[in-house]
Design a protein around this motif. Structure first.
Motif, PDB file in Angstrom:
ATOM      1  N   ASP A  15      37.014 -24.470 -30.983  1.00 19.90           N
ATOM      2  CA  ASP A  15      35.558 -24.117 -30.973  1.00 19.90           C
ATOM      3  C   ASP A  15      34.650 -23.683 -29.651  1.00 19.90           C
ATOM      4  O   ASP A  15      33.445 -23.415 -29.430  1.00 19.90           O
ATOM      5  CB  ASP A  15      34.574 -24.701 -32.110  1.00 19.90           C
ATOM      6  N   ALA A  96      35.459 -24.466 -36.691  1.00 21.28           N
ATOM      7  CA  ALA A  96      34.313 -23.406 -36.991  1.00 21.28           C
ATOM      8  C   ALA A  96      33.688 -22.811 -35.858  1.00 21.28           C
ATOM      9  O   ALA A  96      32.895 -23.578 -34.969  1.00 21.28           O
ATOM     10  CB  ALA A  96      33.249 -24.078 -38.020  1.00 21.28           C
ATOM     11  N   SER A 110      28.594 -24.153 -31.510  1.00 21.97           N
ATOM     12  CA  SER A 110      29.509 -24.672 -32.864  1.00 21.97           C
ATOM     13  C   SER A 110      29.124 -25.774 -33.426  1.00 21.97           C
ATOM     14  O   SER A 110      28.602 -26.831 -32.885  1.00 21.97           O
ATOM     15  CB  SER A 110      30.950 -25.086 -32.074  1.00 21.97           C
ATOM     16  N   ILE A 115      37.911 -26.713 -40.351  1.00 25.31           N
ATOM     17  CA  ILE A 115      38.258 -26.128 -41.657  1.00 25.31           C
ATOM     18  C   ILE A 115      39.477 -26.086 -41.872  1.00 25.31           C
ATOM     19  O   ILE A 115      40.298 -25.837 -41.152  1.00 25.31           O
ATOM     20  CB  ILE A 115      37.650 -24.538 -41.533  1.00 25.31           C
ATOM     21  N   ASP A 192      36.626 -29.019 -45.605  1.00 28.60           N
ATOM     22  CA  ASP A 192      35.913 -29.122 -44.212  1.00 28.60           C
ATOM     23  C   ASP A 192      35.730 -30.862 -43.877  1.00 28.60           C
ATOM     24  O   ASP A 192      35.339 -31.591 -44.952  1.00 28.60           O
ATOM     25  CB  ASP A 192      34.804 -28.225 -44.256  1.00 28.60           C
ATOM     26  N   LEU A 206      28.947 -26.441 -44.889  1.00 23.49           N
ATOM     27  CA  LEU A 206      29.350 -25.081 -44.741  1.00 23.49           C
ATOM     28  C   LEU A 206      30.237 -24.560 -45.719  1.00 23.49           C
ATOM     29  O   LEU A 206      31.074 -25.593 -46.257  1.00 23.49           O
ATOM     30  CB  LEU A 206      30.025 -24.893 -43.261  1.00 23.49           C
ATOM     31  N   PRO A 208      33.815 -23.376 -46.648  1.00 20.42           N
ATOM     32  CA  PRO A 208      34.879 -23.278 -45.820  1.00 20.42           C
ATOM     33  C   PRO A 208      35.510 -21.913 -45.813  1.00 20.42           C
ATOM     34  O   PRO A 208      35.896 -21.493 -44.574  1.00 20.42           O
ATOM     35  CB  PRO A 208      36.036 -24.216 -46.475  1.00 20.42           C
ATOM     36  N   THR A 211      33.023 -19.548 -43.838  1.00 21.87           N
ATOM     37  CA  THR A 211      33.046 -19.996 -42.517  1.00 21.87           C
ATOM     38  C   THR A 211      34.446 -19.472 -41.837  1.00 21.87           C
ATOM     39  O   THR A 211      34.485 -19.207 -40.653  1.00 21.87           O
ATOM     40  CB  THR A 211      33.053 -21.624 -42.255  1.00 21.87           C
ATOM     41  N   LEU A 212      35.714 -19.762 -42.521  1.00 20.89           N
ATOM     42  CA  LEU A 212      36.912 -19.402 -41.987  1.00 20.89           C
ATOM     43  C   LEU A 212      36.917 -17.739 -41.614  1.00 20.89           C
ATOM     44  O   LEU A 212      37.312 -17.223 -40.573  1.00 20.89           O
ATOM     45  CB  LEU A 212      38.029 -19.606 -42.906  1.00 20.89           C
ATOM     46  N   THR A 215      34.628 -17.104 -38.531  1.00 26.17           N
ATOM     47  CA  THR A 215      35.419 -17.826 -37.298  1.00 26.17           C
ATOM     48  C   THR A 215      36.316 -16.700 -36.705  1.00 26.17           C
ATOM     49  O   THR A 215      36.705 -16.384 -35.546  1.00 26.17           O
ATOM     50  CB  THR A 215      35.853 -19.028 -37.506  1.00 26.17           C
TER      51      THR A 215
END
Length: 599
Positions: A15, A96, A110, A115, A192, A206, A208, A211-212, A215
């Protein structure tokens, strides 16, 4: 006692604040969530008892089981597909990025969240989750508390970790969370692990899957701002992505590697902590960033260096700093840790910061010279003071012995590569004098430059063996002399250099294209092998250089990562990983094959 996987089994997540390593067996075995050089909460990499987080099918490694994995293009988002007799399942892993992060914002804020997304592809697969946090590099077993939402909070010492898994109610054991669940085709389970400080803000919460996706977009957006038009573009772009992952976004510093204490030889004691930023690597790093990234990364790295060095005194400039410019990186041993395959000691910190290494200023000023047009006709105060201070320090100390590029821990010597780097300092400073103001002493600097050159040519050449050697008065070959053409001290076509290249290749090389640093070095050093590629290209032997490049590039693992060295007997990766210098070497060698005469 459980054995640790091969170094090449690991994929790299980042990250741009810290990084993690995930094995082919689905286990996260290294994560220092606070920052690159922080304490590990998962440290199975250097001791099987030091914690991990595994998510994989039950019966990993049994009959009918196989794994394939790959990064999503231009990202450090890793997708691993586990094929079992009962079906297939994918696990996608990432650290993430901040939601909405784009381009150069990557890693600035970050959230320190790991994740993991499990997706059923076919059949019905029984999965095992094993969460074994061991903060403080394995010194601490935290308390585990079940949460109303089905997650588990791990807390102890300065660390809290929150584990959640969508649709699963996790149960806390005494020292771990062990849970089995089934995944059918089309079913998705997001997980996560969020890090927080015990007395700071709570761990982030978050989604997951959201967020994935964010990211992945952040990485893709970052790479879209960069271009590379040379040869071996796919390899270069991936290595540039790895370098981005090794960059501490808040300062711009590039760490030498993600890990500490992975050995140069299994069972040996040359196991060092590489989670810091080396000034020696500066010019090579800058060249790679310039070729495969963009000037913004380079300018931020300059600003970090100038701030870290500060105003000059009589003491040598440290060869390495912490990622926020810390100087005191005093080394200590973690005697409670077994080490990778019993390779002890396990070290935190690196006492090389205390050494006199005369090559450091040349690397920094060489980078300034490379980017001089981008930096402008007049340098800002901090950059000007840095260049003036480094130049004057070299003018006063170049004649002294030092510990050299390989950071020996015995005695000081007059290392050839260090003297050449001193020449680089004075030569580039002469060229930059008009941008440095009235304190620049161009005439005196030129005299010192010429004196260094004459000394190197006289004392560094060994008539008996017909080559430049590692140190004045020595008959020992050293692959670091291949830096002479790269630094433009001598052209690769010079008869002395041709003789040296041939001798180094014959005495230090292997049939597989690897190059050792010296005759007793037990492993091939990837950076040196890429230096040889550059030298051959600069000497006009492009076909041989291409063949060597492709052989050396083949030593990456299945997801394109290099460690520091390669075992000459087994071909196994050795040393800390992923190793920035190995990826830098690849980028620079690919560009040399594209532009053999580039400066």
């Amino acid at each position: 006692m459980e054995q640790q996987p091969p170094i090449s089994d690991y994929g790299f997540l980042s990250d741009s604040r810290s990084g993690a390593l995930v094995g082919r067996d689905g286990s996260i075995d290294w994560w220092c969530p606070s920052r690159f050089d922080g304490s590990a909460v998962f440290g199975r990499l250097i001791d099987p008892r030091a914690g991990h987080f595994r998510v994989a099918p039950v019966g990993v490694g049994g009959p009918g089981y196989r794994v394939e994995r790959a990064y999503r293009p231009d990202t450090l988002v890793l997708r691993t597909v586990h094929h079992t007799p009962h079906g297939s399942v994918a696990v996608t892993d990432a650290l993430a990025a901040e939601i909405g992060a784009r381009a150069h914002q990557l890693g600035m804020n970050s959230p320190a969240v790991l994740i993991r997304v499990v997706e059923g592809l076919s059949g019905r697969v029984r999965m095992a989750l094993d969460f074994v946090p061991r903060p403080e590099n394995g010194l601490l077993t935290p308390y585990l508390h079940e949460q109303p939402d089905g997650g588990v909070l791990a807390s102890g010492g300065p660390v809290t970790l929150m584990l959640r898994a969508s649709g699963l109610r996790l149960r806390a054991g005494r020292d771990r969370v062990a849970h089995e669940f089934e995944v059918s085709a089309g079913q998705v389970v997001g997980m996560d692990v969020a890090f927080g400080e015990a007395y700071g803000d709570p761990p982030a919460r978050l989604d997951p899957l959201v967020t994935l996706a964010a990211t992945t977009r952040a990485w893709e957006g970052y790479r879209e701002t960069h271009s590379y038009s040379g040869r071996y573009a796919k390899l270069v772009r991936h290595s540039a992505t790895v370098l981005t992952g090794l960059t501490y976004a808040r300062s711009g510093a590039v760490v030498a590697a993600l890990t500490s204490s992975l050995p140069e030889r299994i069972g040996g004691d040359r196991n060092y902590d590489y989670r810091y930023s080396w000034l020696r690597d500066f010019s090579l790093t800058m060249r790679a960033l310039w070729v495969a990234a963009c000037p913004d990364e380079a300018s931020r790295l300059f600003a970090w260096a100038a701030r870290s060095i500060g105003r000059f005194g009589d003491e040598p400039i440290p060869v390495l700093f912490g990622v926020e410019g810390e100087r005191d990186l005093s080394e200590h041993h973690c005697d409670h840790l077994r080490g990778y395959h019993d390779s002890r000691p396990v070290r935190v910190g690196n006492d090389a910061w205390r050494q006199r290494q005369l090559d450091v200023p040349g690397e920094v000023i060489g980078a300034v010279w490379r980017l001089r047009d981008y930096l402008g006709e007049t340098f800002d105060d901090e950059l000007r003071e840095m260049v003036l201070g480094l130049t004057e320090q070299v003018a006063a100390t170049w004649h002294l012995p030092d510990r050299g590029i390989w950071e020996t821990r015995d005695e000081d010597r007059h290392y050839l590569s260090s003297k050449v780097s001193c020449w680089t300092t004075m030569d580039r400073a002469v060229g930059l004098a008009d941008r440095l103001g009235e304190r620049a002493d161009k005439r005196r600097w030129a005299v010192v430059r010429d004196e260094i050159r004459e000394t190197v040519l006289r004392e560094g050449w060994n008539d008996r063996i017909g080559a430049f050697t590692g140190a004045f008065g020595s008959a020992e070959l050293d692959a670091s002399v291949l830096a002479l053409p790269v630094a433009h001290f001598l052209p690769a076509s010079d008869p002395r250099m041709r003789s040296t290249i041939a001798m180094v290749e014959r005495e230090l090389g292997t049939d597989d294209g690897l190059l050792r640093r010296w005759t007793t070095d037990p492993a091939g050093f990837l950076l040196c092998s890429f230096w040889l590629v550059e030298c051959l290209a600069m000497a006009g032997e492009l076909r041989r250089a291409e063949e060597l490049f492709e052989r050396v590039a083949g030593y990456s693992n299945d997801v394109g990562l290099f460690s520091e060295q390669i075992d000459l007997t087994t071909g196994a990766q050795l040393g800390n990983t992923p190793q920035a210098l190995s990826h830098i070497g690849l980028i620079n060698a690919a560009w040399r094959l594209t532009e053999p005469d580039s400066y």
